[in-house]
Design a protein around this motif. Structure first.
Motif, PDB file in Angstrom:
ATOM      1  N   GLU A   1       0.828  -1.206   0.000  1.00  0.00           N
ATOM      2  CA  GLU A   1       0.000   0.000   0.000  1.00  0.00           C
ATOM      3  C   GLU A   1       0.864   1.258   0.000  1.00  0.00           C
ATOM      4  O   GLU A   1       1.922   1.292   0.630  1.00  0.00           O
ATOM      5  CB  GLU A   1      -0.915   0.011   1.233  1.00  0.00           C
ATOM      6  N   LYS A   2       0.388   2.299  -0.678  1.00  0.00           N
ATOM      7  CA  LYS A   2       1.125   3.555  -0.785  1.00  0.00           C
ATOM      8  C   LYS A   2       1.420   4.161   0.593  1.00  0.00           C
ATOM      9  O   LYS A   2       2.553   4.566   0.864  1.00  0.00           O
ATOM     10  CB  LYS A   2       0.342   4.550  -1.637  1.00  0.00           C
ATOM     11  N   ASN A   3       0.427   4.202   1.472  1.00  0.00           N
ATOM     12  CA  ASN A   3       0.645   4.806   2.796  1.00  0.00           C
ATOM     13  C   ASN A   3       1.643   4.001   3.625  1.00  0.00           C
ATOM     14  O   ASN A   3       2.425   4.551   4.386  1.00  0.00           O
ATOM     15  CB  ASN A   3      -0.671   5.005   3.547  1.00  0.00           C
ATOM     16  N   GLU A   4       1.631   2.687   3.461  1.00  0.00           N
ATOM     17  CA  GLU A   4       2.595   1.827   4.153  1.00  0.00           C
ATOM     18  C   GLU A   4       4.008   2.085   3.616  1.00  0.00           C
ATOM     19  O   GLU A   4       4.975   2.150   4.378  1.00  0.00           O
ATOM     20  CB  GLU A   4       2.207   0.360   3.954  1.00  0.00           C
ATOM     21  N   GLN A   5       4.131   2.261   2.308  1.00  0.00           N
ATOM     22  CA  GLN A   5       5.426   2.561   1.695  1.00  0.00           C
ATOM     23  C   GLN A   5       5.973   3.893   2.212  1.00  0.00           C
ATOM     24  O   GLN A   5       7.161   3.997   2.543  1.00  0.00           O
ATOM     25  CB  GLN A   5       5.304   2.605   0.174  1.00  0.00           C
TER      26      GLN A   5
END
Length: 106
Positions: A53-57
């Protein structure tokens, strides 16, 4: 009892104790600390590479920065000096914004 044997953020012991758990810690010496930071850098890089996920990255990138900054400080370099070096290299060699993939050189 779970064993970790890894470098953790400064407030982790208090967070664990606030959850009514006990933990055992030790403070690394000046020789062990950079080695542990390198191990932590690899750990955080692996987490970033595995993130979907983008937010996790983005969160994993922030963790990477924290470790990079800590390593720089452990070597007597400030975050500002590190940023100056980064900017100088950027000015001289560019960044990665143009998405250039070097294929061959003759």
């Amino acid at each position: 009892m779970k064993t970790y044997n890894k470098l953790v953020r400064d407030k982790i012991p208090q967070i664990i104790e606030a959850d009514d758990k006990e933990c055992k810690i030790r403070v690394l010496d000046d020789e062990e600390y950079p080695v542990a930071l390198k191990t932590k850098l690899q750990e955080e890089l692996n987490e970033f590479l595995e993130a979907k996920e983008k937010n996790e990255q983005i969160e994993d990138l922030a963790d990477l920065l924290e470790v990079v900054y800590s390593f720089a400080r452990s070597q007597g370099t400030t975050v500002e000096e590190l940023e100056h070096i980064r900017k100088t290299k950027h000015d001289e060699r560019g960044g990665f914004d143009q998405k250039i993939m070097l294929l061959t050189v003759q």
